[in-house]
Structure formats: structure tokens, C-alpha cells
Design an enzyme around this catalytic site. Sequence first.
Site, mmCIF file in Angstrom:
data_model
loop_
_atom_site.group_PDB
_atom_site.id
_atom_site.type_symbol
_atom_site.label_atom_id
_atom_site.label_comp_id
_atom_site.label_asym_id
_atom_site.label_seq_id
_atom_site.Cartn_x
_atom_site.Cartn_y
_atom_site.Cartn_z
ATOM 1 N N GLU A 1 117.409 44.133 39.436
ATOM 2 C CA GLU A 1 117.072 44.331 40.845
ATOM 3 C C GLU A 1 116.244 45.590 41.039
ATOM 4 O OE1 GLU A 1 119.723 43.141 44.096
ATOM 5 O OE2 GLU A 1 119.757 45.248 44.692
ATOM 6 N N ARG B 1 88.719 53.187 64.691
ATOM 7 C CA ARG B 1 89.151 53.993 65.840
ATOM 8 C C ARG B 1 88.265 55.222 65.972
ATOM 9 N NH1 ARG B 1 91.691 54.677 70.740
ATOM 10 N NH2 ARG B 1 93.033 56.513 70.784
ATOM 11 N N GLN C 1 89.496 65.401 58.392
ATOM 12 C CA GLN C 1 90.351 65.611 57.222
ATOM 13 C C GLN C 1 91.834 65.408 57.540
ATOM 14 O OE1 GLN C 1 89.520 69.455 55.520
ATOM 15 N NE2 GLN C 1 87.728 68.710 54.404
#
Length: 379
Positions: A242, A268, A279
Site C-alpha cells: 500500500e 490570469r 516571481q
Amino acid sequence: MDFDLTERQRKRHEELLTALAEGTTERPPGAERPYDRERWSAAAGLGLTGLCLPGEYGGGDLDALDTALSLESFGEGCSDTGLVFAVSAHLLACGVPIRDFGGEAARAELLPGLASGALIAANAMTEDGAGSDLGTLSVTAERDGDRYVLHGEKSFASNAPAADVFVTYAVTDPGGGYLGISAFAVPRELPGVQVGETFDKMGLSSCPAARVRFDGVSVPVRLLLGHEGQGSAVFTHSMAWERSCLFAGYLGMMNRQLRLCVQHASERRQFGKAIGSYQAVSHRIAGMKQRLEGARLLQYHAAWLLSQGRTDNGAIALAKVAVSDAAVANSLDAIQLFGGSGYLRETGVEVDLRDAVPAVIFSGTTDIQRELIARGLGL
């Protein structure tokens, strides 16, 4: 060292992404999707419920690395991380122990259904007083002729409300400590199996979870996994699979998430230019990429070692910590990048955070994994 995927692995990745894009495994943005058998069946139809199960029973016969790569593709191509987790838990915490410890009768009875997805499995280990400490289990199993009679309650079992079979662990020798625990596959249809109400969870909503009670459940000896007293070894083995494979689904989630963030930062605009040119934004995305790639290398390494027959608990713990921490951190960054819209459920950004938080808890908490790493260093 060769870090390239094989042509066969790349082809499987592309085919899975294409099939997932055409299928019905998606969750609409902003939607809280409960368990849905149709979407489970769609994933099963792609072979995802039987990736590492034997081919003779309808499985994919994949090793640990190829299983992890396929689950990464699943996480990338399916926005419903709860479904990815549900299928992975079914396969790794339940299918694997039946595959490797079940007798011939149990394998023939259960593995075809598990591989095809016709049967859904739940792992019932956790109790109110026993989570990380397996030595304090209170559910008991007493031998009675050709059966074991189980008594007690498990407090948290993923997939339980939908499950057809439970892989569970019970004390068969109260004085035996870790050697007094045994593992069983328990069909839901047996009298005395009681599943509680579905939990209302923070995330992974399409992977239902609940309590499971065994009230004098009579389990045939053929459904004992391994030998009596071998339960701790069975559980440890299943958790190695798992932790080495399931968390690859989160790598896929982060792949998808990163693409969305890059697209948003490119489109955007604020103060006359794309926010990605600042930055403060571009460096945040670079940090997301760094965490993802570091986690991916550790996850692949752990899965590769397991494929080579080398269960390295230190490597597995490192991978588990790296992926779960990265999933939470990257999801927080994604919300920050999207600003106010990232906080709204309708955009589908914040759900990744709610689905990522459980990763630091299940399959052994991050704190437990760090303790394993420290012990490996001799501390």
C-alpha cells in the site's frame, strides 16, 4: 541507473489517460460525490481493480512498480481522488494479502471478483484502542472446529459501506502478542457482520468509511489468511504494497494540479500582465514542481525495490512521508495561487487539499514513518 520508462509503460500511461478522459470516473468541479457503483465499475472496466492480481484470476499480473505507475495515471486522469483511493485500498490492502496468503480455495472464491471489481473489499484493522499499535487489538477469533468465531468492532474501515468482503485481523492467542494475531477474509453476507453508518469525512468523500462489527461471525477456516498467528506479517506485507503503490495516486493528483496552476498563472492577468511573470507566483509553482519530482523519485524507488523482492521499510517510509507532505503543501499552494476563487468549492481547487490531508494519517501516520526512518539511522 536508467530512469526511463519502457515503451510498454509509456503506452499503458497514455492509454489509461485516454480511457479515463472518455469514461465516467470524473467528479464535476465543486461537487461532493458519494460512492457511486457506476464510477467504480468504470474504473474496474479499465483493469484498475486488479492491476497486481494474478492473471489466472483475471488480474493484470503487474509488479509493484507497474502497479504504482498505473495508479499514478489513474490519479492524473481522474479528478476524483476518493475513487482513486477506494480502488487502491481495495487492491493493495485487501487483494494483495488474499493473493499472497490465501489458500487455494480462498483465492479461487475471491480473487476473480476482486480483480473484475464485481466484489468490493474493505480493510478492517483499526480499532478505537488500536491504530498504530497493533498489539492492542481487541477483536477476537476463537477456533471452533472448521470455523473461527469473531467478536468485536473495528472503528474505521474504508470502503466498508459498499464492501462485499472484509480483510480483518483478530486476536487468536491473547498471550501471543504480535504472534497472537491472525488475518481473515470475511464475506459481508455472513450472519453477524454489521456495518455502521457512513462517516461524514473531511475529504475522500467518494470512498465511504464506517465501523464494522463482528457479532459472533462464524468464518470458515478456508478464509484464514496465512497460518494462525501470522496476521501481523500479513498486515505488514500488505502495508508495504500500500505505501509503495497507493501514494502514486497522489503523484497523479499533483501532476494534474500543477498543470492547472501553470495554466491559471499564464491566463490570469493583474497589473497588465500574467501573474506567472511575477516571481512570487512563478517561484511558488517552481517549489510545487520540486516537491512533486522529489516525491516521485522516492515513490518509484520504493516500488522498484518491492518489485525486485526487496522490502525496504526505510525507503517505503521516506516515500510515504515525501508524497503525503508534498500533496498537502502543493494543495495549499494551489489555493494560494488561485486566491479567492481557490477557496470556492465550485472551482474544484480546494478539494485537493481536503483529499490530501488524510494522506499524512492513513497507512501509518507521518510521525510513525519518521520514527521508522530514524530507527534506520540507528537512533
